[in-house]
Design an enzyme around this catalytic site. Sequence first.
Site, PDB file in Angstrom:
ATOM      1  N   SER A   1     -17.122 -66.989  12.107  1.00  0.00           N
ATOM      2  CA  SER A   1     -17.583 -66.297  13.301  1.00  0.00           C
ATOM      3  C   SER A   1     -19.085 -66.161  13.277  1.00  0.00           C
ATOM      4  O   SER A   1     -19.699 -65.991  12.226  1.00  0.00           O
ATOM      5  CB  SER A   1     -16.943 -64.913  13.410  1.00  0.00           C
ATOM      6  OG  SER A   1     -17.334 -64.313  14.635  1.00  0.00           O
TER       7      SER A   1
ATOM      8  N   LYS B   1     -17.157 -59.517  17.039  1.00  0.00           N
ATOM      9  CA  LYS B   1     -15.873 -60.037  16.553  1.00  0.00           C
ATOM     10  C   LYS B   1     -15.703 -59.764  15.071  1.00  0.00           C
ATOM     11  O   LYS B   1     -14.644 -59.377  14.606  1.00  0.00           O
ATOM     12  CB  LYS B   1     -15.823 -61.562  16.736  1.00  0.00           C
ATOM     13  CG  LYS B   1     -15.441 -62.044  18.099  1.00  0.00           C
ATOM     14  CD  LYS B   1     -15.211 -63.556  18.014  1.00  0.00           C
ATOM     15  CE  LYS B   1     -15.171 -64.190  19.387  1.00  0.00           C
ATOM     16  NZ  LYS B   1     -14.997 -65.661  19.314  1.00  0.00           N
TER      17      LYS B   1
ATOM     18  N   ASP C   1     -10.825 -68.213  18.690  1.00  0.00           N
ATOM     19  CA  ASP C   1     -11.580 -68.463  19.912  1.00  0.00           C
ATOM     20  C   ASP C   1     -10.963 -67.576  20.985  1.00  0.00           C
ATOM     21  O   ASP C   1      -9.741 -67.442  21.065  1.00  0.00           O
ATOM     22  CB  ASP C   1     -11.511 -69.931  20.323  1.00  0.00           C
ATOM     23  CG  ASP C   1     -12.506 -70.241  21.441  1.00  0.00           C
ATOM     24  OD1 ASP C   1     -13.648 -69.744  21.384  1.00  0.00           O
ATOM     25  OD2 ASP C   1     -12.152 -70.977  22.375  1.00  0.00           O
ATOM     26  N   SER C   2     -11.827 -66.951  21.738  1.00  0.00           N
ATOM     27  CA  SER C   2     -11.370 -65.982  22.724  1.00  0.00           C
ATOM     28  C   SER C   2     -12.096 -66.201  24.029  1.00  0.00           C
ATOM     29  O   SER C   2     -13.162 -66.818  24.053  1.00  0.00           O
ATOM     30  CB  SER C   2     -11.685 -64.557  22.247  1.00  0.00           C
ATOM     31  OG  SER C   2     -11.147 -64.353  20.971  1.00  0.00           O
TER      32      SER C   2
ATOM     33  N   GLY D   1     -19.487 -58.277  25.066  1.00  0.00           N
ATOM     34  CA  GLY D   1     -19.084 -59.315  26.025  1.00  0.00           C
ATOM     35  C   GLY D   1     -18.657 -58.742  27.364  1.00  0.00           C
ATOM     36  O   GLY D   1     -19.342 -57.881  27.929  1.00  0.00           O
TER      37      GLY D   1
ATOM     38  N   ASP E   1     -16.280 -56.760  28.009  1.00  0.00           N
ATOM     39  CA  ASP E   1     -15.523 -55.504  27.900  1.00  0.00           C
ATOM     40  C   ASP E   1     -15.832 -54.484  29.012  1.00  0.00           C
ATOM     41  O   ASP E   1     -14.900 -53.853  29.533  1.00  0.00           O
ATOM     42  CB  ASP E   1     -15.738 -54.847  26.527  1.00  0.00           C
ATOM     43  CG  ASP E   1     -14.977 -55.552  25.407  1.00  0.00           C
ATOM     44  OD1 ASP E   1     -14.158 -56.449  25.714  1.00  0.00           O
ATOM     45  OD2 ASP E   1     -15.197 -55.211  24.230  1.00  0.00           O
TER      46      ASP E   1
ATOM     47  N   HIS F   1      -6.242 -58.464  22.926  1.00  0.00           N
ATOM     48  CA  HIS F   1      -5.814 -59.832  22.609  1.00  0.00           C
ATOM     49  C   HIS F   1      -6.113 -60.153  21.140  1.00  0.00           C
ATOM     50  O   HIS F   1      -5.267 -60.659  20.420  1.00  0.00           O
ATOM     51  CB  HIS F   1      -6.530 -60.806  23.548  1.00  0.00           C
ATOM     52  CG  HIS F   1      -8.027 -60.643  23.598  1.00  0.00           C
ATOM     53  ND1 HIS F   1      -8.631 -59.426  23.815  1.00  0.00           N
ATOM     54  CD2 HIS F   1      -9.035 -61.530  23.429  1.00  0.00           C
ATOM     55  CE1 HIS F   1      -9.941 -59.572  23.780  1.00  0.00           C
ATOM     56  NE2 HIS F   1     -10.202 -60.845  23.549  1.00  0.00           N
TER      57      HIS F   1
END
Lengths: 197, 197
Positions: free
Chosen positions: A7, A12, A67-68, A153, A155, A180
């Site tokens: 990462s 994250k 990965d998101s 991000g 959020d 998630h």
Amino acid sequence: MTIVLASGNRGKKAEIVKLFPSHTVLLPDERGIQFEHEETGETFLDNAMGKAQHLHALTGTPVIADDSGLCVRALGGAPGVFSARYGSEDNGQVLTDDDRNGYLLKNMKDVSDRRAFFVCSMVFLINENRFFIAQETVHGEITLSPQGDMGFGYDPLFFIPDLGKTAAQLEPDEKNEISHRGKAAAALAGLIARALP
Amino acid sequence: MTIVLASGNRGKKAEIVKLFPSHTVLLPDERGIQFEHEETGETFLDNAMGKAQHLHALTGTPVIADDSGLCVRALGGAPGVFSARYGSEDNGQVLTDDDRNGYLLKNMKDVSDRRAFFVCSMVFLINENRFFIAQETVHGEITLSPQGDMGFGYDPLFFIPDLGKTAAQLEPDEKNEISHRGKAAAALAGLIARALP
């Protein structure tokens, strides 16, 4: 057991490290490895798997990679796998979180269907032939303006009706429980305990 | 909860159905669906995922799909993803298990490195965005002649040193415990119980 985490995103990292308390989770630079991976896949799964294989080739250890992204229904699933690069300039310069959120809100001006979901594809890879993957989602709605200052991000734009809050208004533990990434990590945590006792 | 299983192989079906006792596992034809899927992927994961997505598009239910194969080190990983079609005629006619095993033994005549492993990539897909995957292996050696009459496929040629038997000499329960497919299914069974209580 040492697991190396692929990462480059500080937000994250903090979330994931917290979810695997029974193992030593190291970041690539803590192993003296410079890890850069271009996410060129068509799916979250492709990107997560590509990252995991690449990092494992460098470390030889078990690795975790994810990965998101955010998929907005009215935008045909965009920004999707391009979530981190959404609205970037042609010169490749990536927007700040705030600017990217502004860009998304602009693209959703006058859009009444605000439904969206976050996706996280997370890979726990022991070696190239042996691995586990969990891909999880959380459903919500894109707000009309940013709300909350936790998380990172998208959020602040992601409202979760069940909780009556945006993801940026959730405490870290509360977010890990429903997000998630939190759900994918929880699924893998059980498998990791089993596979690497 | 009904889960539909993507498989055209009777041996695989029997093994997998047994591993998910707390759900109703149906085969496509038990749902009145004619399911044919060509395995054109480059990896076991690609094939298993392609099959799962295809079957889910037809059923709308959670599905389980897997792709498995034998990788022989001295043959550069062959037959690998071509395990089921190994030695097939140019006209596409697939060999019987016995003929395929004879073909493999012929290709390994005078080969002293007999190391090989079975791989199983298994996908449990709830919907296109939410899924879990386990890919497991079991390591062994290719025998000089077939031994045992249980199991199917390459089992009579696959000797497992830890057990002192070929996979075709194992009782079904014993095989499920150590096999690539049994271990992948066991990993997913825990996740299924969690995701679909």
